[in-house]
Design an enzyme around this catalytic site. Structure first.
Site, PDB file in Angstrom:
ATOM      1  N   ASN A   1      76.037 139.850 167.451  1.00  0.00           N
ATOM      2  CA  ASN A   1      75.780 140.426 168.768  1.00  0.00           C
ATOM      3  C   ASN A   1      75.296 139.406 169.790  1.00  0.00           C
ATOM      4  OD1 ASN A   1      74.613 142.777 166.601  1.00  0.00           O
ATOM      5  ND2 ASN A   1      76.406 143.221 167.847  1.00  0.00           N
TER       6      ASN A   1
ATOM      7  N   VAL B   1      73.432 137.846 175.024  1.00  0.00           N
ATOM      8  CA  VAL B   1      73.086 138.925 174.103  1.00  0.00           C
ATOM      9  C   VAL B   1      73.885 140.169 174.465  1.00  0.00           C
ATOM     10  CG1 VAL B   1      71.213 140.421 173.298  1.00  0.00           C
ATOM     11  CG2 VAL B   1      70.778 137.994 173.740  1.00  0.00           C
ATOM     12  N   CYS B   2      74.535 140.739 173.477  1.00  0.00           N
ATOM     13  CA  CYS B   2      75.312 141.967 173.657  1.00  0.00           C
ATOM     14  C   CYS B   2      74.612 143.074 172.884  1.00  0.00           C
ATOM     15  CB  CYS B   2      76.739 141.770 173.146  1.00  0.00           C
ATOM     16  SG  CYS B   2      77.750 143.243 173.338  1.00  0.00           S
ATOM     17  N   ILE B   3      73.843 143.860 173.606  1.00  0.00           N
ATOM     18  CA  ILE B   3      73.100 144.973 173.027  1.00  0.00           C
ATOM     19  C   ILE B   3      73.173 146.120 174.026  1.00  0.00           C
ATOM     20  CG2 ILE B   3      70.911 144.107 173.924  1.00  0.00           C
ATOM     21  CD1 ILE B   3      69.541 145.144 171.411  1.00  0.00           C
TER      22      ILE B   3
END
Length: 146
Positions: A81, A88-90
């Site tokens: 992620n 950051v991919c959240i």
């Protein structure tokens, strides 16, 4: 909105300084710019990151908290992620509202109730428990399948 965003960020900084949260430290890079923060996350226990210190940047939009900040690791991260660029991919850092791909529910995405603390606790949780179904780094996600 810019002034309200700055006031809110100063309030959150004051709260973090008054009541530090275990697992990270965060604050503005420059006292004259409340919109750019440096973060240091301690690697979560019982993970491959345990014992590490990971630097990241949080960049807040001028209309915060209506829209989420962007977060990018400066320290190299190998995680499903975290993109190769460090971004950051959240879910909670995705713009509010409907997901055009139908993957995330609106309540999983950014909500103005989130704070620096809730963001960083979510990122620490993400480090410990990656979401390989929605990778930003496909190679890292696939490496977990081996």
């Amino acid at each position: 909105m810019t002034e309200q965003a700055a006031l809110l960020l100063r309030k959150q900084l004051k709260e973090l300084n008054k009541h530090p949260v275990q697992g990270f430290s965060a604050g503005p890079i420059d006292d004259d710019d409340i919109y750019h923060w440096e973060v240091v996350i301690m690697g979560p226990q019982d993970t491959m990151f345990e014992g590490g210190l990971f630097k990241a940047m949080l960049t807040f939009p001028r209309d915060y908290p209506l829209n989420p900040p962007k977060m990018r690791f400066i320290t190299d991260m190998w995680h499903p992620n975290v993109a190769v660029t460090g971004e950051v991919c959240i879910s909670i850092l995705h713009a509010p509202g409907e997901d055009k791909y139908g993957y995330e529910r609106p309540e999983e995405r950014w909500l103005p109730i989130h704070t620096v603390e809730t963001i960083l606790i979510s990122v620490i949780s993400m480090l410990a428990d990656p979401n390989a179904d929605s990778p930003a780094n496909v190679e890292a996600a696939n490496a977990g399948d081996n």
